[in-house]
Design a protein around this motif. Structure first.
Motif: not given
Length: 68
Positions: A22, A25-31, A34, A43, A46, A50
């Motif tokens: 993905c 910077d994909h939202l799921t990758t970042v989540a 974290e 976390d 979340k 995602l």
């Protein structure tokens, strides 16, 4: 997908797989990244939500990369 606990190491590996699938910077990758770093329940919840919203092909590809 049933409720499964994923340890922090597995979440980190899953995040690395999603970077390839993905993008970093994909939202799921970042989540997932974290959640792997913090280990906090918030976390993790979340990141899991995602991850489940990803297209099924992307989810399966990431999980397949973990099994190799």
């Amino acid at each position: 997908m049933e409720e499964t606990k994923i340890d922090r190491v597995a979440m980190g590996r899953l995040a690395k797989a999603l970077v390839f699938i993905c993008g970093p910077d994909h939202l799921t990758t970042v989540a997932l990244r974290e959640a792997a770093e913090s280990g906090s329940e918030k976390d993790i919840k979340k990141a899991r939500a995602l991850f489940l919203r990803l297209k099924s092909g992307d989810r399966m590809a990431a999980l397949t990369m973990l099994s190799d």
